[in-house]
Design an enzyme around this catalytic site. Structure first.
Site, PDB file in Angstrom:
ATOM      1  N   GLY A  19       0.831  -1.204   0.000  1.00 20.88           N
ATOM      2  CA  GLY A  19       0.000   0.000   0.000  1.00 20.88           C
ATOM      3  C   GLY A  19       0.867   1.255   0.000  1.00 20.88           C
ATOM      4  O   GLY A  19       1.933   1.300  -0.625  1.00 20.88           O
ATOM      5  N   SER A  20       0.400   2.238   0.747  1.00 24.51           N
ATOM      6  CA  SER A  20       1.031   3.569   0.670  1.00 24.51           C
ATOM      7  C   SER A  20       2.464   3.605   1.186  1.00 24.51           C
ATOM      8  O   SER A  20       3.171   4.582   0.926  1.00 24.51           O
ATOM      9  CB  SER A  20       0.186   4.570   1.440  1.00 24.51           C
ATOM     10  OG  SER A  20      -1.079   4.675   0.844  1.00 24.51           O
ATOM     11  N   THR A  21       2.893   2.591   1.927  1.00 30.67           N
ATOM     12  CA  THR A  21       4.282   2.614   2.401  1.00 30.67           C
ATOM     13  C   THR A  21       5.250   2.565   1.222  1.00 30.67           C
ATOM     14  O   THR A  21       6.400   2.963   1.344  1.00 30.67           O
ATOM     15  CB  THR A  21       4.571   1.419   3.342  1.00 30.67           C
ATOM     16  OG1 THR A  21       4.132   0.226   2.718  1.00 30.67           O
ATOM     17  CG2 THR A  21       3.868   1.595   4.674  1.00 30.67           C
ATOM     18  N   LYS A  47       4.974   4.383  -1.394  1.00 33.02           N
ATOM     19  CA  LYS A  47       5.078   5.716  -2.005  1.00 33.02           C
ATOM     20  C   LYS A  47       6.402   6.390  -1.675  1.00 33.02           C
ATOM     21  O   LYS A  47       6.910   7.183  -2.465  1.00 33.02           O
ATOM     22  CB  LYS A  47       3.911   6.585  -1.544  1.00 33.02           C
ATOM     23  CG  LYS A  47       2.572   6.170  -2.143  1.00 33.02           C
ATOM     24  CD  LYS A  47       1.415   6.920  -1.510  1.00 33.02           C
ATOM     25  CE  LYS A  47       0.073   6.403  -2.045  1.00 33.02           C
ATOM     26  NZ  LYS A  47      -1.055   6.823  -1.211  1.00 33.02           N
TER      27      LYS A  47
END
Lengths: 90, 653
Positions: free
Chosen positions: B281-283, B285
């Site tokens: 997920g966003s980790t 980014k």
């Protein structure tokens, strides 16, 4: 020097032989005796090792962080300090 | 007269000759056979199983070691007829079901193990029963004194002291010592007469881990709390030293007790940190932005238009949780905008992004010295369609193991240098001679040191008020980190509607990281966002770890007005007249949950869960907003003095 009579030589040989046999027996008995002592010592070592293991287990359990944390909380009423309670000295 | 004498002498001579002849027959003709038979009767040769080496933590605490034990066996045919009467006593002393003991004693086999690896005290109780046909053999037993602590990392052994999982398996060849023998005799009363050899051979090698027992305990305790609090299915935590890539703690829930691994389901014995993968997920980014900054495609202040919450890519539409217009690259990371990340990914291009992800170690084993590590899943470049580039930009369509992600962030913390993680520091002999050593092993410079420092600064903004990871903030320290919330894949295809993985990964102190901590919570039920569920786990662990390690606070972070201004919830609740402002809420962002009891802590709960909890505990609750509880305070009704809990809810990130 007086010569030994004829049977005397055999007597000396027999005595020497007997002495050798007795020496062998004595040494053998000493070996067996030492074997018993070694076996006893080994048993003692094993017993002491077991005791050491038991104490090691108890020590590790007693000093486990979870145990210390529980003791600190239950007996002393301690808890993790709040940030403002921590002063880190330079 | 002389004839008689001659006769007697002759008879004696014949007798003597017969005796001599018999002696010659016994010693020369049958000598070897008889000697062997005699040796079998009184010689005693015993194989001594070597004592398996201990596994100790970085401070020398014994996490696993072996002790002498007995394996009890029976010859059913030689058992006494009244053995039935002894079954209850045997079952009681051995903690076995009576039916099992009964079945063993009545087995048709000539030899059956009754119980293996019995402690000597237990065995002596059995021997005191003096059951003929029941005997024992010296062996050893593996003891894990801290029980479940670090169990998946340590692994376990089988009854033959062979390592089956974890460090026990990876370093089995060192932990197993050489086999030795003792030679002795038995006298008529079966007493031992030792001739050669000793007792239990001491351990040959000792394996020292990089693990710290105290940090491991803190990690497990906080992870357990979070998993219970969020009613999650599982969770894991890694603490890594980014300067060396030494693993300081590796926790997972549910755990198992390696003293009795057979009593736990196989699923709990698996080391999830290296053998399970998930969509980050966003980790992810942060890695995307690091790559984009490193190539010079973007800078921190470049504007990215985030399409007001919906961005169409071919037949697909990408959404943000909160709609945004124009955000800087910095704010894309702080607000965790999927659309912003997708556009940065498009600017970077799939080839370069793929190369950077490979360089960060995704899609390949980290090389950690533990068995069972998997590669994760980074699709090959050929499979990267236009939409694939977009989804991978915000961490979907790619799968990592927790350790891979921790290493990638450790590279950011280590000025861009990726190293091989390791869990065993060295293997030493009894005299302290090092026979095997692991240490920092640089693999490659993934990004420039300056880029790493810039991305750390961006990640600090994520943890500041207004960022998705504000609950990871630690008073007195600069923290850099990133939240992540991902959907789990559905076995029937696509993504699960309900299954989520919440995560937070951060480093502290941000200016010169000493720790990289990853917290992953699998299928939390009360709240699903990484910032709500996992960030507090990071915060609680990091705060205690920094205190334990004596790490000095960051300059200028000594007094944090934002968080220090928080009023205490108990024992002095604010008055009814207090202003209803966000500052009056206890946001629970810096570990202040210590001020609240388990009963009145609503932070992170959904409205439904908060109402259910309040009802169960007889508390009056008033809710404001929607989403998840991000703040709470207590007011006393002016007329009755009754405490009312006011909850602030927000549609979280």
């Amino acid at each position: 020097m007086r010569k030994l009579p004829g049977w005397g030589k055999y007597g000396v040989l027999a005595a020497v032989g007997l002495a050798l046999v007795l020496s062998h027996l004595w040494i053998r008995l000493q070996v067996v005796s030492a074997g018993y002592a070694l076996a006893d010592t080994r048993q003692l070592i094993n017993a002491l090792q077991e005791e050491h293991h038991t104490l090691t287990i108890e020590w590790e359990a007693a000093t486990a962080p979870s145990h210390l944390s529980q003791l600190a909380g239950d007996r002393l009423g301690l808890s993790v300090p709040r940030p403002e309670q921590i002063i880190i000295l330079p | 007269m002389s004839g008689r004498i001659g006769l007697v002498a002759g008879m004696l001579g014949v007798g003597l000759l017969l005796i001599v002849a018999r002696l010659v027959h016994l010693t020369v003709v049958q000598g070897d056979t008889l000697a062997q038979r005699a040796a079998r009767q009184h010689r005693h040769r015993e194989t001594v199983t070597p004592q398996r080496g201990a596994i100790v933590d970085r401070n020398g605490r014994r996490l696993a070691f072996s002790v002498g034990a007995e394996s009890l066996y029976v010859h059913p045919a030689k058992l006494p007829t009244d053995v039935e009467d002894m079954i209850p006593a045997l079952a009681q002393h051995l903690s076995l079901p009576a039916q099992q003991v009964d079945a063993i004693l009545h087995s048709s086999k000539p030899f059956v193990w009754l119980k293996r690896g019995v402690f000597p005290q237990e065995a002596s109780q059995i021997k005191a029963l003096r059951v003929s046909g029941l005997d024992s053999k010296s062996t050893q037993r593996r003891v894990y004194p801290y029980r479940t602590l670090a169990a998946p990392l340590l692994g376990f052994v089988n009854v033959d002291a062979k390592g089956l999982e974890g460090v026990e398996k990876a370093y089995n060849h060192y932990l197993l010592g050489p086999v030795s023998h003792t030679l002795g005799e038995r006298d008529g009363r079966q007493r031992a007469i030792l001739i050669r050899g000793g007792g239990q051979q001491p351990e040959t090698f000792r394996v020292r881990l990089t693990l710290d027992t105290t940090l491991q305990y803190v990690a497990e305790r906080e992870l357990n709390r979070a998993v219970q609090h969020s009613r999650a299915a599982a969770g894991s935590v890694i603490i890594l030293d980014p300067q060396t890539f030494a693993i300081l703690a590796l926790a997972q829930v549910p755990a198992f007790d390696p003293n009795m691994p057979g009593y736990f389901p196989p699923d709990t014995r698996r080391n999830r940190v290296i053998s399970d993968y998930y969509e980050p997920g966003s980790t992810l980014k942060a890695l995307l932005v690091a790559a984009a900054l490193d190539t010079g495609q973007v800078s921190e202040t470049d504007p990215i238009f985030c399409e007001h919450g919906a961005y169409r890519v071919g037949r697909h539409t990408i959404h943000d949780v909160h709609p945004y217009g124009e955000l800087s690259v910095d704010r894309v990371l702080t607000k965790s905008s999927n659309i912003g990340a997708a556009k940065i990914g498009q600017l970077l291009g799939k080839e370069r992004y793929y190369d950077y992800l490979r360089a960060f170690g995704l899609g390949q084993k980290t090389g950690v010295d533990l068995p069972g590590e998997i590669n994760g899943n980074l699709p090959s470049l050929r499979a990267w369609s236009r939409i694939k580039l977009v989804t991978v930009s915000f961490g979907q369509g790619v799968a990592v193991t927790p350790l891979q992600l921790a290493c990638a962030y450790a590279a950011l913390a280590n000025d861009g240098m990726l190293m091989r993680p390791y869990v065993v520091s060295d293997v030493v002999t009894r005299t302290g001679e090092v026979v095997h050593a692991n240490g920092p092993t640089p693999l490659r410079q993934v990004i420039q040191p300056e880029t790493a420092r810039r991305i750390r600064t961006l990640l600090e903004h994520v943890v500041e008020p207004g960022g998705t990871g504000r609950r990871a903030h630690i008073q007195g320290f600069r923290v850099a980190g990133k939240t992540g919330t991902s959907q789990k894949s559905d076995p029937r295809g696509g993504y699960s509607e309900t299954g989520r993985i919440a995560s937070f990964i951060g480093m502290v102190p941000a200016e010169q990281p000493r720790l990289v901590i990853l917290a992953v919570i699998d299928e939390p039920q009360t709240a699903t966002y990484g910032g709500t569920v996992a960030a507090p786990v990071f915060q609680a662990i990091a705060r205690q770890a920094l205190t334990y390690l004596g790490v000095a606070g960051s300059a200028g972070e000594g007094v944090d007005i934002q968080w220090a201004a928080r009023p205490p919830v108990s024992p002095a609740p604010p008055s009814a007249e207090s202003a209803f402002s966000s500052e009056a809420y206890d946001a629970g962002g810096d570990g202040s949950s210590a001020d609240r009891s388990e009963v009145d802590d609503f932070i992170g709960l959904s409205l439904r869960a908060a109402m259910r909890k309040a009802s169960a505990n007889g508390l009056r609750v008033v809710a404001h907003g929607s989403g998840y509880v991000t703040g709470q305070r207590v007011r006393n009704k002016a007329q009755t003095g009754e405490a009312v809990y006011e909850l602030r809810l927000e549609a979280d990130w």
